[in-house]
Design an enzyme around this catalytic site. Sequence first.
Site, PDB file in Angstrom:
ATOM      1  N   LYS A 214       0.840  -1.216   0.000  1.00 23.34           N
ATOM      2  CA  LYS A 214       0.000   0.000   0.000  1.00 23.34           C
ATOM      3  C   LYS A 214       0.870   1.260   0.000  1.00 23.34           C
ATOM      4  CE  LYS A 214      -3.236   2.984   0.639  1.00 23.34           C
ATOM      5  NZ  LYS A 214      -4.127   3.353  -0.436  1.00 23.34           N
ATOM      6  N   CYS A 268      -3.644  10.326   1.792  1.00 22.81           N
ATOM      7  CA  CYS A 268      -2.828   9.165   1.406  1.00 22.81           C
ATOM      8  C   CYS A 268      -1.479   9.553   0.805  1.00 22.81           C
ATOM      9  CB  CYS A 268      -3.606   8.304   0.425  1.00 22.81           C
ATOM     10  SG  CYS A 268      -5.090   7.610   1.151  1.00 22.81           S
TER      11      CYS A 268
HETATM   12  N1  LIG Z   1      -9.947   8.184   2.183  1.00 25.73           N
HETATM   13  C1  LIG Z   1      -9.300   7.460   1.289  1.00 25.73           C
HETATM   14  O1  LIG Z   1      -9.462   7.652   0.091  1.00 25.73           O
HETATM   15  C2  LIG Z   1      -8.377   6.326   1.713  1.00 25.73           C
HETATM   16  C3  LIG Z   1      -7.904   5.468   0.715  1.00 25.73           C
HETATM   17  C4  LIG Z   1      -7.083   4.406   1.097  1.00 25.73           C
HETATM   18  C5  LIG Z   1      -6.745   4.232   2.434  1.00 25.73           C
HETATM   19  N2  LIG Z   1      -7.209   5.104   3.379  1.00 25.73           N
HETATM   20  C6  LIG Z   1      -6.816   4.849   4.764  1.00 25.73           C
HETATM   21  O2  LIG Z   1      -7.952   4.363   5.477  1.00 25.73           O
HETATM   22  C7  LIG Z   1      -7.895   4.799   6.829  1.00 25.73           C
HETATM   23  C8  LIG Z   1      -9.170   5.530   7.174  1.00 25.73           C
HETATM   24  O3  LIG Z   1      -9.241   6.667   6.350  1.00 25.73           O
HETATM   25  P1  LIG Z   1     -10.582   7.475   6.142  1.00 25.73           P
HETATM   26  O4  LIG Z   1     -10.340   8.347   4.947  1.00 25.73           O
HETATM   27  O5  LIG Z   1     -11.761   6.571   6.129  1.00 25.73           O
HETATM   28  O6  LIG Z   1     -10.595   8.350   7.475  1.00 25.73           O
HETATM   29  P2  LIG Z   1     -11.783   9.269   8.039  1.00 25.73           P
HETATM   30  O7  LIG Z   1     -11.156  10.311   8.862  1.00 25.73           O
HETATM   31  O8  LIG Z   1     -12.711   9.649   6.923  1.00 25.73           O
HETATM   32  O9  LIG Z   1     -12.603   8.284   8.966  1.00 25.73           O
HETATM   33  C9  LIG Z   1     -12.095   7.712  10.109  1.00 25.73           C
HETATM   34  C10 LIG Z   1     -13.240   7.550  11.103  1.00 25.73           C
HETATM   35  O10 LIG Z   1     -12.729   6.821  12.197  1.00 25.73           O
HETATM   36  C11 LIG Z   1     -13.293   7.365  13.375  1.00 25.73           C
HETATM   37  N3  LIG Z   1     -12.447   6.968  14.497  1.00 25.73           N
HETATM   38  C12 LIG Z   1     -11.281   7.487  14.920  1.00 25.73           C
HETATM   39  N4  LIG Z   1     -10.791   6.766  15.968  1.00 25.73           N
HETATM   40  C13 LIG Z   1     -11.676   5.773  16.200  1.00 25.73           C
HETATM   41  C14 LIG Z   1     -11.738   4.703  17.125  1.00 25.73           C
HETATM   42  N5  LIG Z   1     -10.770   4.507  18.009  1.00 25.73           N
HETATM   43  N6  LIG Z   1     -12.807   3.877  17.094  1.00 25.73           N
HETATM   44  C15 LIG Z   1     -13.802   4.071  16.193  1.00 25.73           C
HETATM   45  N7  LIG Z   1     -13.794   5.067  15.272  1.00 25.73           N
HETATM   46  C16 LIG Z   1     -12.744   5.893  15.273  1.00 25.73           C
HETATM   47  C17 LIG Z   1     -13.371   8.849  13.120  1.00 25.73           C
HETATM   48  O11 LIG Z   1     -14.321   9.471  13.966  1.00 25.73           O
HETATM   49  C18 LIG Z   1     -13.777   8.886  11.631  1.00 25.73           C
HETATM   50  O12 LIG Z   1     -15.189   8.920  11.467  1.00 25.73           O
HETATM   51  C19 LIG Z   1      -6.632   5.656   6.947  1.00 25.73           C
HETATM   52  O13 LIG Z   1      -5.564   4.870   7.395  1.00 25.73           O
HETATM   53  C20 LIG Z   1      -6.392   6.088   5.522  1.00 25.73           C
HETATM   54  O14 LIG Z   1      -5.038   6.382   5.283  1.00 25.73           O
HETATM   55  C21 LIG Z   1      -8.035   6.133   3.057  1.00 25.73           C
END
Ligand SMILES: NC(=O)c1ccc[n+]([C@@H]2O[C@H](COP(=O)([O-])OP(=O)(O)OC[C@H]3O[C@@H](n4cnc5c(N)ncnc54)[C@H](O)[C@@H]3O)[C@@H](O)[C@H]2O)c1
Length: 416
Positions: A214, A268
């Site tokens: 990744k 990312c």
């Molecule tokens: N957004 C993208 O396009 C994308 C793509 C690939 C990978 N990722 C990865 O996926 C992961 C999540 O990213 P995202 O974009 O969904 O983030 P985001 O910020 O949109 O969502 C994360 C959610 O997790 C919640 N949260 C935080 N701590 C928590 C806990 N302890 N228990 C329960 N909920 C909790 C937050 O309130 C939030 O709603 C990250 O590691 C990111 O790098 C994101």
Amino acid sequence: MRTQFSRVSVIGLGYIGLPTAAVIAARGVRVTGVDVNADVVEVINRGGIHIVEPELDLIVHAAVSTNMLRATTRPESAGAFLIAVPTPFKEGHEPDLSYIRAAADAIAPVLEKGNLVVLESTSPVGTTEKLARWLADARPDLSFPHEVGEEADVNIAYCPERVLPGYVVKELVENDRVIGGITARCAERARDLYQIFVEGECILTDSRTAELCKLTENAFRDVNIAFANELSFICDRLGIDVWELIRLANRHPRVNILNPGPGVGGHCIAVDPWFIVSSAQKEARLIRTAREVNDAKPDYVVQQVLQAAGGKNSPSVACLGLAFKANIDDLRESPAVTVVSRIAKSIDGRILVVEPHVETLPRSLAECPTVEYVDMDTALEQADVVVLLVDHDEFKELDLACLCGKVVIDTRGIWR
Ligand SMILES: NC(=O)c1ccc[n+]([C@@H]2O[C@H](COP(=O)([O-])OP(=O)(O)OC[C@H]3O[C@@H](n4cnc5c(N)ncnc54)[C@H](O)[C@@H]3O)[C@@H](O)[C@H]2O)c1
């Protein structure tokens, strides 16, 4: 759908977790979504969504109204847990694993023999093993794969997400998935989970390779964008149009240069390469330099704006776009936000911000007294300088006659 997982729990209901939860629920598996943000939980339980993503509202609404998806702030028992919480970096670009740690602490009390835990958050190499250790420390009554291998009570795997914002619902189902287990059985059980909704190929490996896979994908993009951004600096120095240069060079059958821009943003590409740098400082020289080149671009754009506005008394500057890329509402790590805030600190005129994908300015800009959120007509009518920061469709469709008489800085090359 017949599956060994009668209930799946998704921890973290953001851009990744919520679509994943809804897509699994749409396949007839009950899903409990868990988020620490009570407002998010409330919105979802009303059948709504708190982010902008095409088609997501429909599938979340359908999943909630058929009782297949329910959100809560506290984890409950389930067959499989899928963790999709943020993984930002801290001071000094060191990965911040505190959200994963908090998620591990939260699910540990409800873990049961036979559970599968999959980490989806983008993570430095070794994080899945750390997750296993955290869970094992919290639950000495259960056995884990790093201790007993294939005989473990709980299986643990890593499966990164590689969806494109704006196409998440489609790509969640169609993309191939790399699944890394702490043991082979962990990977196989995770594949069984993903096969509930993934139509792409599920390719199995170990957790460390999947973690680096990744990070490598995003570092590859970052290095290639840095090449384009470096070309933009070189072209400015030599008086050459970088967009024409790239268009011509790309006529070579084996050359495919990406586009320069105002910098690299998002959760990312602007973050993940640092996770490689932090774990292989000496070796990751090109990856570090690419980050530095891309991070230098916002200041370069600010200097171009200051130069353009130089002769005017209290110039008004229209900044078009705040999102980190086209046609989305995501402002995280956005270079456009950085550019706007630095312009606001450097000139005494009005900064007129247009961002059709959000309703208000982010807090960091709302606090600047000279920055205003306006509509496109107002911005173009009142601005002396127009800076295009995001290639949203709305800006591509603009009648270029409105720019007549203004100084235009097009960081995306869409108005050539
Ligand atoms: N957004 C993208 O396009 C994308 C793509 C690939 C990978 N990722 C990865 O996926 C992961 C999540 O990213 P995202 O974009 O969904 O983030 P985001 O910020 O949109 O969502 C994360 C959610 O997790 C919640 N949260 C935080 N701590 C928590 C806990 N302890 N228990 C329960 N909920 C909790 C937050 O309130 C939030 O709603 C990250 O590691 C990111 O790098 C994101």
